[in-house]
Design a protein around this motif. Structure first.
Motif, PDB file in Angstrom:
ATOM      1  N   UNK A 167      -5.286  -1.316  -6.278  1.00 33.33           N
ATOM      2  CA  UNK A 167      -4.628  -0.625  -5.172  1.00 33.33           C
ATOM      3  C   UNK A 167      -4.044   0.704  -5.642  1.00 33.33           C
ATOM      4  N   UNK A 223      -0.195   4.344   0.286  1.00 33.24           N
ATOM      5  CA  UNK A 223      -0.847   5.461   0.945  1.00 33.24           C
ATOM      6  C   UNK A 223      -1.551   6.326  -0.087  1.00 33.24           C
ATOM      7  N   UNK A 224      -2.241   7.402   0.278  1.00 33.59           N
ATOM      8  CA  UNK A 224      -2.336   7.944   1.636  1.00 33.59           C
ATOM      9  C   UNK A 224      -3.327   7.217   2.550  1.00 33.59           C
ATOM     10  N   UNK A 225      -4.158   6.334   2.032  1.00 33.38           N
ATOM     11  CA  UNK A 225      -5.055   5.581   2.920  1.00 33.38           C
ATOM     12  C   UNK A 225      -4.223   4.649   3.784  1.00 33.38           C
ATOM     13  N   UNK A 272      -7.482   8.568  -3.653  1.00 37.80           N
ATOM     14  CA  UNK A 272      -7.344   9.189  -2.334  1.00 37.80           C
ATOM     15  C   UNK A 272      -6.478  10.455  -2.420  1.00 37.80           C
ATOM     16  N   UNK A 273      -5.417  10.395  -3.246  1.00 37.86           N
ATOM     17  CA  UNK A 273      -4.581  11.595  -3.403  1.00 37.86           C
ATOM     18  C   UNK A 273      -5.368  12.718  -4.078  1.00 37.86           C
ATOM     19  N   UNK A 282      -7.433  14.372  -1.525  1.00 37.87           N
ATOM     20  CA  UNK A 282      -6.617  15.283  -0.714  1.00 37.87           C
ATOM     21  C   UNK A 282      -6.386  16.598  -1.444  1.00 37.87           C
ATOM     22  N   UNK A 323      -7.406   0.312   6.314  1.00 41.41           N
ATOM     23  CA  UNK A 323      -8.542   0.830   5.555  1.00 41.41           C
ATOM     24  C   UNK A 323      -8.558   0.196   4.153  1.00 41.41           C
ATOM     25  N   UNK A 358      -5.452   4.348  -4.427  1.00 46.80           N
ATOM     26  CA  UNK A 358      -4.517   5.266  -3.781  1.00 46.80           C
ATOM     27  C   UNK A 358      -4.469   6.597  -4.528  1.00 46.80           C
ATOM     28  N   UNK A 363      -9.999  10.822   4.967  1.00 44.18           N
ATOM     29  CA  UNK A 363      -8.595  11.223   5.034  1.00 44.18           C
ATOM     30  C   UNK A 363      -8.461  12.645   5.552  1.00 44.18           C
ATOM     31  N   UNK A 372       0.822  -1.203   0.000  1.00 38.82           N
ATOM     32  CA  UNK A 372       0.000   0.000   0.000  1.00 38.82           C
ATOM     33  C   UNK A 372       0.866   1.266   0.000  1.00 38.82           C
ATOM     34  N   UNK A 403      -9.590  -3.376   4.275  1.00 42.27           N
ATOM     35  CA  UNK A 403     -11.026  -3.483   4.470  1.00 42.27           C
ATOM     36  C   UNK A 403     -11.772  -3.329   3.141  1.00 42.27           C
ATOM     37  N   UNK A 404     -11.307  -2.410   2.297  1.00 44.82           N
ATOM     38  CA  UNK A 404     -11.937  -2.243   0.975  1.00 44.82           C
ATOM     39  C   UNK A 404     -11.769  -3.512   0.138  1.00 44.82           C
ATOM     40  N   UNK A 405     -10.581  -4.118   0.186  1.00 45.44           N
ATOM     41  CA  UNK A 405     -10.362  -5.349  -0.585  1.00 45.44           C
ATOM     42  C   UNK A 405     -11.161  -6.520  -0.021  1.00 45.44           C
TER      43      UNK A 405
END
Lengths: 366, 366
Positions: free
Chosen positions: B26, A72-74, B33-34, B37, A78, B30, B93, A70, A81-83
């Motif tokens: 993944x 990030x930023x998660x 998520x960025x 942000x 977390x 990710x 986040x 991973x 859990x999504x997977x």
């Protein structure tokens, strides 16, 4: 060009990218679901009959890999859990898994079942732990989820005792964060003279109780539900218990989340007709008994040390069978097919009066 | 090459593809998520202070687009649920959303809050519906989730009445499937002489009751909890109620899921300090009152028909204010900023004795 315009344009660009990502995610999730269907098809063709597609060891290793890679930023938990939810949805395409749990709806064991299997699992509420065992033994449910290391609800002993007589195996573990509250009819802390709870819950909230109720008498009782029942009868008493107990006994939460260790977790076991193949990071649970003589247990466990095997937990239970005074539930790190574990288990089997492998299963990932 | 080998190879190939898909998923999650942000960063810079990043209308339109473009094999609702969780994780986040609900933990309104906001929401249990309103009004929670159209739990009226005096707006709706069970101390259906429940629950289980308990007397009471309490006192009585009531009153489930319509849903409203911008498929909730004279309501609602606006619900409540005999809660299709809706609302505002827009919000997607 004004600042507002450039901000608006920048936002629009990011939103467009999010929309494009969502379409890619949808395409990939759908392809993943088709792959799962293909796996099921190949397996069914090969075996000629309906087979169990759930593979706990593969799910665990996928989740671990996701957490490790991973970027990030998660945070890793977390993302895992999504997977878990994506895998749960794909698996349910073939035939939804069913899991019996300690009812009613909304209990911690239902939460544990959903955490372990994802939301696509079909959960079935049972009134007692032995009913969960029977439901899985009869094949009415694929799996069961039972509490363990949860003496605050007065049920641990029961669960471990049931393993003595059951052919079921442990196929997984789940850890859940549990919160304790101070429940009472009193309007303020200053009115509280007595606090009831299970000994373990009192211990878990010791610092908070010392700081906030230094003069109150702490009385250990059989379960947190019993504590709530007693607190409901005395205006100057409180109970340390979960939120469910507040509802059942009509108590208010005078203080929330009073456990000293905020990561206070409770462990549940997943039971099924067979345990799990190796996932790379596994535990094995054993049930054993030895002669009731000085050093008996110590010498029984010697093979573990010799083979470099870590014990993560040992718990003794009075035997109800008369032949042994005590039986021990032991958790070790490693899978029973690992060479060193297999070797140690052969030695244990030779030396112990009673020896039963309850199962090897992946260490909880989430 | 044997059949088993080729099967094994085929499985291995599919599993490799799944692993590759997972890595792509993944990376995309990710990146998403960025992006989230980045949106938060631009908005905060632009406003110079902390802002609310939750945009119900954008979430709703993303979920609708996902459901529409979903190629299968997963069904649209399942895929939308996965995206709800991905969005929830990304949003959290910045700052996790908080939602007050009707406690304790494990109730239907908590389930509704999680269904609406995803698992990353921080939920806070309140003891009563007016406390949920106060919690949101004071800013202690971002949102509240309150039951409505849920007379089986005896709380609807309360919720609607609170809107009369509150400055809060409706910012979303959630629909949840709810199951009814037959609860009793009796061991079998043949022992049951009386069935208690709220009138609406009795109606929802009418066919099942006619078929399975044709001679039992059906008695409507104020709430399903009250029905369970009564059934607990009479050996030949049963209650139609939810699973939670079985626990509270120590009753067994003589029969599960007895509702005639398996898609029996209950509706909840999400309340906050402002309603939602248009998402493209919205509802608007109104509170109004008219002169208590023949045809008063009919002529009041005439502007709706003229502007081609559908009413999805109308409910009258006795007013407590003395000036009007009745107030009406009306749901219409469309957003209050849609030209035809805006026009109709202006006419209503002119003609009604009391007129208040409770909010425009996306129609429930999940």
């Amino acid at each position: 060009m004004t600042k507002a315009t450039t901000d608006e344009e920048a936002l629009e660009a990011v939103r467009k990218r999010i929309d494009a990502i969502d379409q890619e995610l949808l395409a990939l999730i759908s392809e993943r679901a088709r792959c799962a269907q293909r796996v099921a098809h190949i397996k069914t063709e090969a075996s000629g009959h309906s087979v169990q597609f759930y593979r706990p060891e593969r799910e665990a290793s996928i989740l671990r890999r996701i957490k490790e890679s991973n970027p990030g930023p998660l945070d890793g938990e977390e993302v895992a859990r999504l997977f878990r939810e994506i895998m749960s949805a794909c698996l349910a395409l073939e035939r939804p898994l069913s899991a019996a749990f300690l009812g009613p709806e909304g209990t911690f064991t239902q939460a544990a079942a959903i955490k372990h299997f994802g939301h696509a699992v079909v959960t079935k509420a049972m009134g007692a732990i032995d009913e969960i065992f029977r439901e899985v033994e009869s094949g009415a449910c694929d799996f069961g989820v039972v509490p363990v290391e949860n003496s605050t609800e007065g049920v641990v002993s029961h669960t471990l005792d049931l393993f003595m007589a059951s052919p079921l195996m442990i196929t997984g573990e789940v850890c859940l964060r549990i919160h304790h509250h101070l429940l009472s009819h009193a309007e303020s802390l200053s009115a509280i003279r007595t606090v009831y709870s299970h000994q373990q819950s009192l211990a878990q909230c010791r610092e908070w109780l010392d700081r906030n109720l230094p003069t109150a008498e702490l009385i250990a009782v059989g379960s947190n539900a019993e504590a709530a029942r007693l607190a409901a009868q005395e205006p100057e008493a409180a109970a340390v218990a979960g939120a469910q107990a507040a509802e059942i006994y009509g108590l208010s939460e005078l203080a929330e989340r009073i456990e000293d260790e905020p990561s206070n977790t409770t462990r549940f076991l997943v039971i099924g007709k067979q345990d799990s193949p190796p996932s790379g990071q596994d535990k094995t649970s054993l049930l054993l008994s030895c002669k009731n003589e000085a050093g008996g247990l110590h010498s029984l466990l010697a093979p573990m040390a010799v083979h470099g095997i870590s014990m993560t937990r040992i718990e003794s239970r009075p035997s109800r069978r008369g032949i042994w005074d005590y039986v021990f539930f032991v958790d070790i790190l490693g899978h029973r097919s690992d060479p060193n574990v297999a070797h140690a288990l052969r030695n244990l089997d030779k030396d112990a009066l009673l020896f039963k492998v309850l199962g090897s299963y992946p260490i909880a990932v989430l």
